[in-house]
Design a protein around this motif. Structure first.
Motif, PDB file in Angstrom:
ATOM      1  N   ARG B  20       0.812  -1.226   0.000  1.00  0.00           N
ATOM      2  CA  ARG B  20       0.000   0.000   0.000  1.00  0.00           C
ATOM      3  C   ARG B  20       0.845   1.277   0.000  1.00  0.00           C
ATOM      4  O   ARG B  20       0.418   2.296  -0.509  1.00  0.00           O
ATOM      5  CB  ARG B  20      -0.976  -0.004   1.180  1.00  0.00           C
ATOM      6  N   ASP B  21       2.059   1.215   0.575  1.00  0.00           N
ATOM      7  CA  ASP B  21       2.860   2.444   0.594  1.00  0.00           C
ATOM      8  C   ASP B  21       4.257   2.271   0.011  1.00  0.00           C
ATOM      9  O   ASP B  21       5.134   3.096   0.257  1.00  0.00           O
ATOM     10  CB  ASP B  21       2.933   3.020   2.017  1.00  0.00           C
ATOM     11  N   THR B  22       4.495   1.214  -0.727  1.00  0.00           N
ATOM     12  CA  THR B  22       5.813   1.061  -1.359  1.00  0.00           C
ATOM     13  C   THR B  22       5.656   0.731  -2.837  1.00  0.00           C
ATOM     14  O   THR B  22       4.632   0.174  -3.249  1.00  0.00           O
ATOM     15  CB  THR B  22       6.641  -0.068  -0.706  1.00  0.00           C
ATOM     16  N   PHE B  23       6.681   1.115  -3.592  1.00  0.00           N
ATOM     17  CA  PHE B  23       6.677   0.797  -5.022  1.00  0.00           C
ATOM     18  C   PHE B  23       8.110   0.607  -5.495  1.00  0.00           C
ATOM     19  O   PHE B  23       9.057   1.069  -4.844  1.00  0.00           O
ATOM     20  CB  PHE B  23       5.984   1.903  -5.836  1.00  0.00           C
ATOM     21  N   THR B  24       8.251  -0.090  -6.610  1.00  0.00           N
ATOM     22  CA  THR B  24       9.569  -0.283  -7.210  1.00  0.00           C
ATOM     23  C   THR B  24       9.624   0.503  -8.515  1.00  0.00           C
ATOM     24  O   THR B  24       8.645   0.546  -9.252  1.00  0.00           O
ATOM     25  CB  THR B  24       9.845  -1.771  -7.470  1.00  0.00           C
ATOM     26  N   ALA B  56      16.476  12.063  -2.552  1.00  0.00           N
ATOM     27  CA  ALA B  56      16.270  11.086  -1.483  1.00  0.00           C
ATOM     28  C   ALA B  56      17.251   9.937  -1.677  1.00  0.00           C
ATOM     29  O   ALA B  56      17.488   9.504  -2.795  1.00  0.00           O
ATOM     30  CB  ALA B  56      14.839  10.562  -1.512  1.00  0.00           C
ATOM     31  N   PRO B  57      17.855   9.467  -0.543  1.00  0.00           N
ATOM     32  CA  PRO B  57      18.779   8.340  -0.642  1.00  0.00           C
ATOM     33  C   PRO B  57      17.993   7.036  -0.705  1.00  0.00           C
ATOM     34  O   PRO B  57      17.199   6.751   0.196  1.00  0.00           O
ATOM     35  CB  PRO B  57      19.569   8.430   0.667  1.00  0.00           C
ATOM     36  N   ILE B  58      18.188   6.259  -1.753  1.00  0.00           N
ATOM     37  CA  ILE B  58      17.443   5.004  -1.894  1.00  0.00           C
ATOM     38  C   ILE B  58      18.405   3.904  -2.322  1.00  0.00           C
ATOM     39  O   ILE B  58      19.167   4.064  -3.274  1.00  0.00           O
ATOM     40  CB  ILE B  58      16.326   5.121  -2.962  1.00  0.00           C
ATOM     41  N   SER B  59      18.367   2.786  -1.605  1.00  0.00           N
ATOM     42  CA  SER B  59      19.269   1.687  -1.943  1.00  0.00           C
ATOM     43  C   SER B  59      18.751   0.955  -3.177  1.00  0.00           C
ATOM     44  O   SER B  59      17.569   1.008  -3.490  1.00  0.00           O
ATOM     45  CB  SER B  59      19.385   0.723  -0.773  1.00  0.00           C
ATOM     46  N   HIS B  71      14.915   0.561  -7.660  1.00  0.00           N
ATOM     47  CA  HIS B  71      14.863   1.119  -6.310  1.00  0.00           C
ATOM     48  C   HIS B  71      13.485   0.833  -5.762  1.00  0.00           C
ATOM     49  O   HIS B  71      12.496   1.040  -6.469  1.00  0.00           O
ATOM     50  CB  HIS B  71      15.085   2.628  -6.334  1.00  0.00           C
ATOM     51  N   THR B  72      13.418   0.343  -4.549  1.00  0.00           N
ATOM     52  CA  THR B  72      12.114   0.114  -3.946  1.00  0.00           C
ATOM     53  C   THR B  72      11.941   1.142  -2.830  1.00  0.00           C
ATOM     54  O   THR B  72      12.788   1.261  -1.949  1.00  0.00           O
ATOM     55  CB  THR B  72      11.989  -1.338  -3.453  1.00  0.00           C
ATOM     56  N   VAL B  73      10.862   1.899  -2.928  1.00  0.00           N
ATOM     57  CA  VAL B  73      10.748   3.151  -2.195  1.00  0.00           C
ATOM     58  C   VAL B  73       9.473   3.155  -1.343  1.00  0.00           C
ATOM     59  O   VAL B  73       8.427   2.695  -1.810  1.00  0.00           O
ATOM     60  CB  VAL B  73      10.654   4.324  -3.207  1.00  0.00           C
ATOM     61  N   ARG B  74       9.582   3.696  -0.135  1.00  0.00           N
ATOM     62  CA  ARG B  74       8.369   3.937   0.648  1.00  0.00           C
ATOM     63  C   ARG B  74       7.928   5.375   0.414  1.00  0.00           C
ATOM     64  O   ARG B  74       8.755   6.301   0.452  1.00  0.00           O
ATOM     65  CB  ARG B  74       8.603   3.694   2.130  1.00  0.00           C
ATOM     66  N   ILE B  75       6.651   5.550   0.159  1.00  0.00           N
ATOM     67  CA  ILE B  75       6.124   6.902  -0.037  1.00  0.00           C
ATOM     68  C   ILE B  75       6.037   7.552   1.340  1.00  0.00           C
ATOM     69  O   ILE B  75       5.176   7.209   2.157  1.00  0.00           O
ATOM     70  CB  ILE B  75       4.738   6.868  -0.712  1.00  0.00           C
ATOM     71  N   ALA B 122      14.662  -4.387   0.907  1.00  0.00           N
ATOM     72  CA  ALA B 122      15.035  -3.854  -0.408  1.00  0.00           C
ATOM     73  C   ALA B 122      16.525  -4.050  -0.752  1.00  0.00           C
ATOM     74  O   ALA B 122      16.844  -4.642  -1.773  1.00  0.00           O
ATOM     75  CB  ALA B 122      14.624  -2.393  -0.529  1.00  0.00           C
ATOM     76  N   PRO B 123      17.465  -3.577   0.098  1.00  0.00           N
ATOM     77  CA  PRO B 123      18.878  -3.788  -0.250  1.00  0.00           C
ATOM     78  C   PRO B 123      19.291  -5.254  -0.169  1.00  0.00           C
ATOM     79  O   PRO B 123      20.329  -5.639  -0.711  1.00  0.00           O
ATOM     80  CB  PRO B 123      19.636  -2.953   0.783  1.00  0.00           C
TER      81      PRO B 123
END
Lengths: 373, 281
Positions: B20-24, B56-59, B71-75, B122-123
């Motif tokens: 619901r709050d993450t996407f790749t 934004a730093p994203i692994s 990158h898999t990111v939380r909104i 994610a990492p």
């Protein structure tokens, strides 16, 4: 005492010749009185506040006319080279973006390299730390690199300590040891001039100065020695890193937090405080062009670990308390920097003491840290 | 080496909602030369830049062997929200790779235990994909053994849920959720990820651990591992801080004397064990 091969003598009235040599190729930055304090600005030789002395105490600063004959009898004001090599606000690049394309243009720098005149040992030690931070990586920072490149350094050995100085106990002064092109020592009737680089040597050669004698070199040693003896403050530089690492929960941190106003003055005046944050400024007038998109600049500005936002991430804050923020600052100055860069994060210039509106004195606070028995 | 203080352009190839709050978001560097010079190791991160909003730093959640960088990111904030609104064909800026990643080579011949919590996977998905690409599937061996422990809030919050069957090809997978959703069938464990350690039989001499998740989860997991005699030197944790520049010049990611951005984000636990329990460091 033996005389270094590069040592020369410069008559006091000939200091202007150094300016003449540099002005064509450099933007000359040096001390000048502005608004009752000594700041750094674009100067000419007559701007140097010769014959002025500063009176500094915890939370206070004033300038007085001195009856001493020296030109450089004042000590550090709130300004340092930091304002020029790591400006309070600097433009990093401009951007222009549409949905499917993006152009980033690194911002141009002024063409003339900087020349710093009158920089002291403490600030040179801070500049050495900056070089490690911004240039030696692992990644080189373009903004700093372009301002730092070809900067010409004319250092001055301190012969009179400021009231809040403690460089001698930090091992960062008062005698300039390295990092300069030319270093001046003010003697009774002239300057002893030494060069530290080929560039410095070339400049001295162009001035055709008379050679210095053993008497001059002795007088330099005598004057810097007198400066060390006159220094009122000191700090336990060797013991403090250990004490700080062992005592993250010392009650004294909370005690300081009671008095700390979190104004960030200390981080602004500190020549080693480098923390910064970046922002995008969008040009409203150009939001719409074809194809639709926007443009603007990315700007870097000084930040302070005393700010509440400093340790904030989504959903939390790593340092919500004032106690933790002060501890972070002082630990970084006196302990962490040595581990991080092999150089002290405090250079003993005393600026944070003078410019703290609450009169918090880092040497006094450090003295209060003791291992629990 | 390409310049890492100025962002370069990358094109979004596709985006996919994970929970619901993450996407790749999969991207490809536009400039061919930069693309060729760009190398990362699992555990490193990029600064993703949406011009006009920020970075934004994203692994990376893909393997270095994947064609696109994922990158898999939380909104969570302005930048990640802006990123979530972009689609295939649109461009962003990136800087990187930054930091120290997982010691993949050290893990090749040892029993690898991956411990992940929430989006901390994610990492570590980057590590999992690396092993999936370099080792033939369906050949789980007794040694070196590979295990994956994963904890999420609820079954719906399991990131990469569709990929777990493939993770099982080379990993023994242990899943746990803090609370099961009554509307959904859940046959896995319920409770904290730390209770899963009881189900493992670890050989402390030949085990290496890669861990990423909330700090409190990592602290309790490390405690469990030390109880089972896994040495601190063989436990690697990925730390989260407010990385702003990525290259050790802005000071926002200080964890005591450590720069999380350049000394980490992956640390050998023995390097930071003295800092780990200190409040508000």
């Amino acid at each position: 005492m033996s005389v270094p091969a590069t040592a020369r003598k410069l008559k006091k009235e000939d200091l202007s010749c150094v300016f003449d040599q540099l002005r064509a190729s450099h933007r000359v930055i040096g001390p000048k009185i502005e608004g009752g304090v000594i700041v750094l600005a674009d100067i000419d030789v007559h701007d140097i506040p010769a014959g002025f002395e500063d009176r500094q105490a915890a939370g206070s600063y004033s300038l007085i006319r001195s009856d001493r004959p020296e030109i450089f009898s004042f000590s550090a004001g709130p300004d340092s080279f930091k304002r020029f090599l790591h400006p309070p606000v600097s433009e990093m690049f401009t951007f222009r973006r549409s949905r499917t394309s993006m152009t980033i243009t690194p911002s141009g720098r002024e063409e003339k390299p900087l020349a710093f005149i009158g920089i002291r040992a403490c600030d040179l030690s801070a500049m050495k730390l900056y070089d490690r931070i911004f240039l030696e990586g692992p990644v080189k920072d373009n903004t700093y690199a372009s301002l730092r490149s070809n900067a010409f350094i004319i250092a001055v050995n301190c012969c009179r300590p400021g009231d809040n100085c403690f460089c001698s106990s930090m091992g960062t002064g008062p005698e300039v040891k390295d990092g300069y092109d030319i270093v001046l020592t003010e003697l009774r009737d002239s300057f002893l001039v030494e060069s530290g680089t080929v560039r410095g040597q070339d400049l001295l050669a162009r001035l055709a100065l008379e050679e210095a004698t053993g008497i001059d070199v002795d007088e330099k040693a005598e004057r810097t020695g007198a400066c060390i003896r006159a220094m009122k403050k000191s700090i336990r530089a060797e013991e403090l890193p250990g004490l700080i690492y062992r005592n993250p929960d010392h009650p004294h941190w909370a005690d300081i937090a009671e008095r700390d106003l979190e104004c960030g003055n200390c981080t602004q005046v500190c020549p080693t405080c480098f923390c910064n944050a970046t922002y995008d400024l969008v040009r409203l007038s150009q939001v719409s062009f074809k194809p639709p998109g926007l443009s603007g600049v990315r700007v870097r500005k000084w930040d302070s670990c005393f700010s509440r936002n400093f340790g904030r991430v989504h959903g939390g804050n790593f340092r919500p308390s004032r106690r933790a923020r002060y501890r972070q600052w002082m630990s970084h100055k006196l302990a962490y920097a040595i581990e991080q860069f092999g150089l002290p994060g405090c250079v003993g210039c005393g600026r944070c003491i003078t410019w703290c509106p609450a009169g918090i004195d880092i040497t006094v606070e450090a003295e209060a840290l003791k291992d629990a028995r | 080496m390409h310049d890492r203080s100025t962002p370069f352009e990358a094109t979004i190839k596709w985006t996919r909602k994970e929970t619901r709050d993450t996407f790749t978001c999969a991207i490809r560097i536009s400039n061919r030369d930069i693309q060729r010079g760009y190398r990362f190791v699992p555990g490193q991160f990029n600064m993703l830049y949406v011009p006009g909003i920020g970075e934004a730093p994203i692994s990376m959640s893909s393997s270095p062997l994947d064609r696109d960088i994922m990158h898999t990111v939380r909104i969570a904030g302005d930048v990640t929200t802006a990123l979530s609104l972009l689609g295939a064909g649109e461009v962003i800026g990136i800087r990187g790779p930054f930091g120290r990643g997982w010691p993949i080579e050290e893990a090749e011949d040892l029993d690898l235990l991956i411990v992940a919590g929430g989006l901390g996977i994610a990492p570590l998905r980057s590590v999992a994909r690396h092993f999936m690409k370099t080792h033939s599937p369906k050949k789980k061996t007794a040694h070196p053994r590979r295990m994956l422990l994963y904890g999420a809030k609820t079954p719906k919050d399991i990131v990469f849920r569709d990929e777990f069957p493939r993770f099982r090809d080379i990993f023994d997978v242990f899943l746990s959720v803090d609370r099961a959703d009554p509307e959904e069938y859940w046959r896995g464990e319920t409770g904290l990820v730390t209770q899963l350690f009881d189900r493992l039989s670890l050989d402390p001499v030949r085990t290496i651990v890669f861990m990423c998740g909330p700090e409190i989860m990592m602290q309790t997991s490390v405690r469990e591992l030390i109880l089972r005699e896994v040495p601190e030197e063989k436990i690697f944790v990925s730390m989260e801080r407010n990385m702003n520049c990525g290259m050790g010049i802005c000071g926002h990611c200080f964890f005591g004397p450590k720069f999380v951005c350049k000394d980490g984000p992956v640390f050998r636990f023995s390097e930071i064990s003295g800092l780990m329990g200190i409040k508000e460091l």
